[in-house]
Design an enzyme around this catalytic site. Structure first.
Site: not given
Lengths: 128, 571
Positions: B72, B312
């Protein structure tokens, strides 16, 4: 096997005129044929290539047979995954034809000695 | 026929470690040695990287050189792609530990005519095996050949021959394949040839969070874990994080690390084990973050590095909030001991989050890490996802020997961490109790591996100098906290005072009695002495009387001139 013996008998006479103009006159063809040992496929490929060249490129070709058994690493350098493979080194662009070359029609198309069947009638005439 | 005795057939399957810790755990040691493994998955799922890590590990750690046949990408591109993961393929090639062969086969430039074979592939492999003694081979991905050649039947037969040839050479091979669009294992049925071991890779997006998954679909002749495991591609390469085996391979320290809350340390027999992981779960506002801040503060005070990951809050908010309970974490940020990172996994994907987390840990090398609010890692995660996410973080931290404390929101005890908690060494639960019109916090040590931890409930009080743990009162009406506890304390205090006064009174009374008795004794003594004196006086008088009487009788006798004896005739 039958295919191989049929084609050479038929082709030379009938289709010669159509394809010849695709080969510029006087240019020398450099062909390299990669094989591994003397397998039946190798032997067939060499014979088939010789036959086509003698007919289509008389006196204007050179075939170099490379046996990868002698130097396996050439396969990586020259990007040869399958054998037999014919590489047209010259004229450019480089072309690769894989197989034992029994299908002469495909071999001629692959070497650009003849254009693709679908376009042959219309385009070949128009170009001339 | 042969004079040498044949070696008995290997009773146990030998395995070739991949160097990917989690994968070697799942497969019980690695890939089947001397056989081929199919690694299949979609584009970009990490097939090539898995193969490369297998080769690099073999070459560097097990003395097993390898060959990569890439269909590839060019050799240069392969090397460049993995350089960022610390794989120096050029050096391996120079050292004769790796051979890379790259083929770029374009269907467009190949014309087929008649029969052909893939002899050059086995020739090249044979050459490499002889030249560098290769024991491992990766073919990535031979399926490209199906695209390049039209004669399917020949390609199939030739690949069958190639794999048979590989098996005969005793090399361990990885063959990659592209997953078929119609759900088949591979697009061109590669699993027919390579069937000893099949590993499937996947890359899925859930709620905008991408996660990579690995599954050992098949492993002939060996037990293996069959679950899908999340994995990570980080600077450490390919990291598989098996959930079930996550805590098995870490070195265990017996050193205790203070939580920064002395009474909590005592409840945990001295603190958290270094390198262990603690979970603090609780309802909103129970002080989970503050507990984490204490751990960090204590670590930095010892001169150790720490990381605080916030899900938070912003760093500024967290620093301000901690200052209000007397914990100044800002000074540790200034000295460089503490790094705070406000992570937003939902914004950039869990995969990226974990990669950044791993990088942060590797850069800062903290002794302690606090992950505040791991429930915010993803929007509405399923239980399995939550577990796997936490497992991956626990793995990251444990593998680096970092003592970690994670806080999570839990509305009920049961939902707080079933599954997640089993990954944790220590589980602290903070709970609000409501009574007498007020809410108070309780702390429970639900578990702590390897620790004789306290089973007592403590009231958790946030003061202006941090957390304090206070004994709770357990009475007939239940646990008393807050003002109820204070009232109880006052009541007990006054009762104690009353009792003390009573005692003082009683003592005073007794002392009075004693003094009285002592006075009586003195009086009696005096009386006794007086009477004794009287007695003596009386005795003297008696003697004197007797003497006087005798003298008088004598005088009378001399006056009468009576003969001294027997003169009673004349009278």
């Amino acid at each position: 096997m039958t295919e191989r013996s049929d084609h050479p008998a038929e082709k030379p006479g009938g289709s010669a005129d159509e394809a010849r103009p695709a080969v510029p006159a006087g240019e020398r063809w450099e062909l390299r044929l990669y094989v591994i040992g003397h397998s039946p496929a190798s032997v067939r490929a060499i014979a088939n290539l010789e036959r086509v060249c003698v007919h289509w490129l008389p006196g204007r070709y050179h075939i170099e047979v490379v046996d990868l058994l002698q130097n396996p690493r050439l396969a990586a350098e020259d990007q040869i995954v399958a054998v037999p493979t014919v590489v047209r080194k010259h004229p450019q662009p480089t072309r690769k034809i894989v197989g034992d070359l029994t299908d002469t029609e495909r071999l001629l198309i692959g070497m650009q000695l003849r254009s693709e069947p679908a376009r042959r009638t219309g385009q070949a005439d128009w170009r001339e | 026929m042969t004079s040498l005795p044949e070696a008995p057939a290997a009773p146990r399957l030998l395995k070739a470690p991949t160097g990917i810790q989690g994968l070697d755990q799942i497969t019980g040691g690695g890939l089947p040695q001397g056989r081929s493994t199919l690694v299949t998955g979609g584009t970009g799922t990490g097939k090539t990287l898995l193969g490369l890590q297998f080769l690099v590990t073999g070459a560097r750690e097990y003395g097993q050189p390898g060959v990569l046949v890439s269909f590839e990408e060019s050799a240069e591109k392969v090397a460049a792609d993995v350089a960022s993961l610390g794989f120096d393929l050029d050096a391996l090639q120079r050292d004769g530990l790796l051979v890379i062969v790259a083929f770029q086969v374009e269907a467009a430039e190949i014309v087929e005519t008649g029969e052909f074979d893939f002899g050059p592939l086995s020739l090249l492999l044979d050459d490499a095996i002889k030249r560098i003694g290769a024991k491992r081979v990766v073919l990535d991905s031979v399926e490209v050949l199906f695209g390049a050649f039209k004669a399917r039947a020949i390609v199939r037969a030739e690949l069958g021959t190639l794999f048979g040839w590989l098996a005969g050479r005793g090399v361990t091979a990885i063959v990659t394949g592209e997953r078929g669009a119609d759900g088949t294992m591979t697009r061109h049925g590669m699993e027919e040839y390579v069937s000893d071991c099949v590993i499937a890779l996947d890359h899925r997006v859930h709620d905008g969070v991408a996660t990579r998954w690995l599954q050992v679909v098949k492993y002939r002749g060996s037990t293996h874990e069959t679950n899908e495991y999340p994995f990570l591609i980080s600077v450490h390469g390919f990291e598989v994080l098996p959930v079930t085996a996550v805590s098995l391979d870490y070195s265990a320290s017996s050193e205790r690390l203070s939580t920064g809350v002395p009474r909590l340390d005592r409840m945990l027999s001295g603190g958290l084990y270094r390198g262990s992981t603690a979970l603090v779960s609780g309802t909103p506002g129970t002080g989970k973050t503050t507990l984490g801040a204490h751990l960090i503060d204590a670590a930095c005070a010892r001169g150790e590095r720490a990381v605080l990951v916030l899900f938070e809050e912003s760093p500024d908010e967290a620093l301000r909030n901690m200052r209000s309970v007397g914990l100044d974490l800002g000074r540790w940020v200034e000295t460089g001991l503490l790094r705070i990172w406000a992570a937003r996994p939902s914004a950039f994907g869990l995969e990226t989050y974990l990669t950044i987390l791993a990088r942060l840990m590797d850069e800062h090398r903290p002794a302690v890490a606090v992950l505040d609010g791991i429930n915010s890692l993803a929007e509405q995660p399923t239980r399995a996802e939550m577990v796997s996410m936490v497992a991956r973080q626990v793995h990251l931290l444990k593998a680096r020997g970092i003592t970690a404390l994670a806080t999570t929101l839990a509305l009920e005890v049961e939902s707080s961490g079933a599954g997640v908690s089993s990954l944790m060494d220590t589980w602290l639960l903070l709970r609000n109790v409501e009574s007498n019109g007020e809410r108070n916090r309780l702390l429970f040590v639900l578990k702590s591996r390897g620790t004789a931890h306290s089973n007592q409930v403590r009231e958790f009080v946030l003061t202006d100098h941090g957390v304090e743990l206070v004994d709770v009162y357990v009475g007939p009406g239940g646990v008393m906290t807050g003002s109820a506890r204070v009232m109880q304390q006052a009541r007990e205090h006054s009762e104690r005072l009353e009792h003390q006064e009573e005692l003082i009174r009683h003592k005073r009374e007794l002392r009075g009695n004693i003094a009285q008795k002592q006075a009586q004794i003195v009086m009696l003594q005096e009386e006794l002495e007086a009477q004794q004196a009287e007695l003596e006086r009386t005795a003297g008088y008696e003697e004197r009387l007797a003497a006087d009487a005798q003298a008088a009788r004598a005088a009378l006798a001399s006056q009468r001139q009576a003969d001294p004896a027997g003169s009673n005739d004349g009278a």
